[in-house]
Write a protein that holds these residues in place. Structure first.
Motif, PDB file in Angstrom:
ATOM      1  N   PHE A 121       0.856  -1.185   0.000  1.00 17.17           N
ATOM      2  CA  PHE A 121       0.000   0.000   0.000  1.00 17.17           C
ATOM      3  C   PHE A 121       0.887   1.229   0.000  1.00 17.17           C
ATOM      4  CE2 PHE A 121       0.707  -1.196   4.390  1.00 17.17           C
ATOM      5  CZ  PHE A 121       1.072   0.000   4.973  1.00 17.17           C
ATOM      6  N   GLU A 122       0.306   2.341  -0.409  1.00 15.52           N
ATOM      7  CA  GLU A 122       1.051   3.591  -0.490  1.00 15.52           C
ATOM      8  C   GLU A 122       0.954   4.333   0.836  1.00 15.52           C
ATOM      9  OE1 GLU A 122       2.880   5.321  -3.104  1.00 15.52           O
ATOM     10  OE2 GLU A 122       3.054   3.198  -3.608  1.00 15.52           O
ATOM     11  N   CYS A 123       2.034   4.963   1.223  1.00 21.56           N
ATOM     12  CA  CYS A 123       2.016   5.770   2.447  1.00 21.56           C
ATOM     13  C   CYS A 123       1.265   7.071   2.153  1.00 21.56           C
ATOM     14  CB  CYS A 123       3.430   6.069   2.901  1.00 21.56           C
ATOM     15  SG  CYS A 123       3.501   6.809   4.531  1.00 21.56           S
ATOM     16  N   THR A 124       0.247   7.375   2.952  1.00 20.65           N
ATOM     17  CA  THR A 124      -0.576   8.566   2.703  1.00 20.65           C
ATOM     18  C   THR A 124      -0.277   9.681   3.696  1.00 20.65           C
ATOM     19  OG1 THR A 124      -2.284   7.517   4.021  1.00 20.65           O
ATOM     20  CG2 THR A 124      -2.484   7.317   1.644  1.00 20.65           C
ATOM     21  N   LEU A 125       0.897   9.613   4.310  1.00 27.52           N
ATOM     22  CA  LEU A 125       1.218  10.611   5.347  1.00 27.52           C
ATOM     23  C   LEU A 125       1.223  12.024   4.777  1.00 27.52           C
ATOM     24  CD1 LEU A 125       2.065  10.879   8.332  1.00 27.52           C
ATOM     25  CD2 LEU A 125       4.397  10.992   7.528  1.00 27.52           C
ATOM     26  N   GLN A 126       1.707  12.164   3.528  1.00 21.92           N
ATOM     27  CA  GLN A 126       1.812  13.500   2.919  1.00 21.92           C
ATOM     28  C   GLN A 126       0.436  14.168   2.826  1.00 21.92           C
ATOM     29  OE1 GLN A 126       4.913  14.810   2.001  1.00 21.92           O
ATOM     30  NE2 GLN A 126       3.777  16.708   1.766  1.00 21.92           N
ATOM     31  N   GLU A 127      -0.603  13.393   2.447  1.00 13.91           N
ATOM     32  CA  GLU A 127      -1.938  13.977   2.349  1.00 13.91           C
ATOM     33  C   GLU A 127      -2.526  14.242   3.733  1.00 13.91           C
ATOM     34  OE1 GLU A 127      -2.440  10.611  -0.302  1.00 13.91           O
ATOM     35  OE2 GLU A 127      -0.631  11.786  -0.481  1.00 13.91           O
ATOM     36  N   GLU A 128      -2.095  13.441   4.711  1.00 11.98           N
ATOM     37  CA  GLU A 128      -2.699  13.552   6.044  1.00 11.98           C
ATOM     38  C   GLU A 128      -2.180  14.744   6.822  1.00 11.98           C
ATOM     39  OE1 GLU A 128      -2.279   9.780   8.040  1.00 11.98           O
ATOM     40  OE2 GLU A 128      -2.938   8.797   6.206  1.00 11.98           O
ATOM     41  N   ILE A 129      -0.970  15.230   6.468  1.00 17.42           N
ATOM     42  CA  ILE A 129      -0.427  16.351   7.239  1.00 17.42           C
ATOM     43  C   ILE A 129      -0.723  17.691   6.581  1.00 17.42           C
ATOM     44  CG2 ILE A 129       1.380  15.007   8.349  1.00 17.42           C
ATOM     45  CD1 ILE A 129       3.335  16.095   6.340  1.00 17.42           C
ATOM     46  N   LEU A 130      -1.533  17.694   5.514  1.00 13.40           N
ATOM     47  CA  LEU A 130      -1.948  18.960   4.906  1.00 13.40           C
ATOM     48  C   LEU A 130      -2.832  19.721   5.890  1.00 13.40           C
ATOM     49  CD1 LEU A 130      -2.912  17.779   1.318  1.00 13.40           C
ATOM     50  CD2 LEU A 130      -1.021  19.265   1.898  1.00 13.40           C
ATOM     51  N   PRO A 131      -2.974  21.047   5.705  1.00 18.99           N
ATOM     52  CA  PRO A 131      -3.921  21.785   6.545  1.00 18.99           C
ATOM     53  C   PRO A 131      -5.334  21.226   6.354  1.00 18.99           C
ATOM     54  CG  PRO A 131      -2.547  23.289   5.294  1.00 18.99           C
ATOM     55  CD  PRO A 131      -2.241  21.930   4.791  1.00 18.99           C
ATOM     56  N   PRO A 132      -6.174  21.274   7.391  1.00 18.29           N
ATOM     57  CA  PRO A 132      -7.475  20.588   7.339  1.00 18.29           C
ATOM     58  C   PRO A 132      -8.315  20.848   6.096  1.00 18.29           C
ATOM     59  CG  PRO A 132      -7.064  21.361   9.529  1.00 18.29           C
ATOM     60  CD  PRO A 132      -5.901  21.803   8.717  1.00 18.29           C
ATOM     61  N   PRO A 133      -8.455  22.114   5.605  1.00 19.87           N
ATOM     62  CA  PRO A 133      -9.337  22.313   4.444  1.00 19.87           C
ATOM     63  C   PRO A 133      -8.870  21.613   3.173  1.00 19.87           C
ATOM     64  CG  PRO A 133      -8.706  24.407   5.416  1.00 19.87           C
ATOM     65  CD  PRO A 133      -7.912  23.370   6.094  1.00 19.87           C
ATOM     66  N   TYR A 134      -7.616  21.191   3.110  1.00 17.69           N
ATOM     67  CA  TYR A 134      -7.095  20.525   1.914  1.00 17.69           C
ATOM     68  C   TYR A 134      -7.202  19.010   1.999  1.00 17.69           C
ATOM     69  CZ  TYR A 134      -5.095  25.069   0.836  1.00 17.69           C
ATOM     70  OH  TYR A 134      -4.931  26.396   0.554  1.00 17.69           O
ATOM     71  N   ARG A 135      -7.579  18.497   3.174  1.00 15.77           N
ATOM     72  CA  ARG A 135      -7.640  17.047   3.323  1.00 15.77           C
ATOM     73  C   ARG A 135      -8.950  16.512   2.769  1.00 15.77           C
ATOM     74  NH1 ARG A 135      -6.524  16.839   9.467  1.00 15.77           N
ATOM     75  NH2 ARG A 135      -4.755  18.266   9.474  1.00 15.77           N
ATOM     76  N   LYS A 136      -8.869  15.355   2.110  1.00 14.42           N
ATOM     77  CA  LYS A 136     -10.043  14.759   1.471  1.00 14.42           C
ATOM     78  C   LYS A 136     -11.117  14.420   2.504  1.00 14.42           C
ATOM     79  CE  LYS A 136     -12.089  12.713  -2.098  1.00 14.42           C
ATOM     80  NZ  LYS A 136     -13.192  12.095  -1.396  1.00 14.42           N
ATOM     81  N   ASP A 137     -10.725  13.826   3.629  1.00 15.73           N
ATOM     82  CA  ASP A 137     -11.726  13.380   4.601  1.00 15.73           C
ATOM     83  C   ASP A 137     -12.435  14.572   5.250  1.00 15.73           C
ATOM     84  OD1 ASP A 137      -9.353  14.037   5.721  1.00 15.73           O
ATOM     85  OD2 ASP A 137      -9.442  12.589   7.358  1.00 15.73           O
TER      86      ASP A 137
END
Ligand SMILES: [Zn+2]
Lengths: 137, 147
Positions: B102-118
């Motif tokens: 699986f791919e590490c998704t840490l980069q997307e998870e540490i974005l500022p909240p409004p940029y996160r998909k979830d």
């Protein structure tokens, strides 16, 4: 002041580009000119390196029998699993670590209310005193 | 075919008795039509917590790991057999986990909240529950009448 000097430079820079294009029409210089052309097919050299969590970076497989690794994600005071904001793991790895720890505890391999004393001297993978995820601000 | 792992904690016994218990537990797997891939001795050590089983309190145990294949329907019977075995302190059967890439998704998870998909999904979900607003359909961007 800096801005002004750049403005002064700009027209000169444009002239240089025009001059080179006139030279390129002569057949002898053409190959050298093509050599000097920038390579536009290369990858973006300014692209930032993608951050990876510590387990993905070293490609470590988490397993419930590897209690020494799992105990590093456990609090020595309460035996509870540290959260994602402390461990700095990605979502998938954190879920894996949590499920493997519960498996190990259920199988009688790992302590539940404390960290076993033989693992207390292990190196710290993250700073528990500063529970903030890495960010660029 | 699913490979299972059996974690078996035996009470402290002399070696010949341990051999007997291992033979007994292995025979129960064979009796269910299964086969054993591997037996590992993980050693005798202090347990992380004391366990009482069959009227005895144990603080030490011998750890054994079986890797075996058996019809999934017979797992419950197998655990039941081991539960009634007085020499077994604790037993757990887990599926052997195959490592999935699986791919590490840490980069997307540490974005500022409004940029996160979830977070974006969460905001969109919350907007669904907003009260419907009255549309006056006047074509004006202000309310033309006195309030
Ligand atoms: Zn990761």
């Amino acid at each position: 002041m800096n801005f002004l000097t750049i403005r002064k430079l700009l027209p000169v820079f444009n002239n240089v580009i025009i001059r080179t294009s006139t030279i390129s029409t002569t057949p002898g210089r053409l190959s050298k000119d093509q050599e000097d052309q920038p390579n536009f097919d290369m990858d973006n050299p300014f692209e930032k390196v993608q951050m990876k969590c510590i387990l993905c970076k070293h490609n470590i497989q988490v397993d419930y029998k590897n209690v020494k690794l799992l105990s590093q994600f456990q609090s020595p005071y309460t035996g509870r699993i540290y959260g994602r904001h402390i461990t700095g793991l990605c979502k998938t790895q954190q879920e894996l670590v949590q499920s493997e720890i519960t498996k190990a505890q259920s199988a009688g391999l790992m302590a539940t209310y404390l960290k076993e004393s033989c693992f207390l001297e292990d190196p710290q993978l993250f700073d528990t005193e500063n529970p903030i995820r890495p960010h660029k601000y | 075919m699913i490979t299972y792992e059996l974690m078996l904690l035996l009470r402290i016994m002399p070696k010949p008795e341990v051999k007997q218990v291992l033979q007994r537990t292995a025979d129960q797997i064979f009796g269910k039509g299964g086969f054993i891939r591997k037996i590992e001795n993980l050693g005798t050590r202090d347990m992380p917590y004391k366990t009482s089983s069959h009227g005895m309190v144990h603080k030490q145990a011998s750890y054994f790991l079986y890797e075996f294949n058996v019809p999934p329907s017979s797992l419950a019977d197998l655990l039941d057999e081991y539960a009634r075995d007085v020499d077994v302190i604790r037993r757990r059967i887990y599926k052997k986990r195959e490592p999935e890439p699986f791919e590490c998704t840490l980069q997307e998870e540490i974005l500022p909240p409004p940029y996160r998909k979830d977070v974006q999904d969460m905001i969109a979900d919350a907007k669904k529950h907003d009260k419907p607003k009255f549309q006056s359909n006047t074509g004006l961007d202000y309310y033309p009448f006195q309030k």
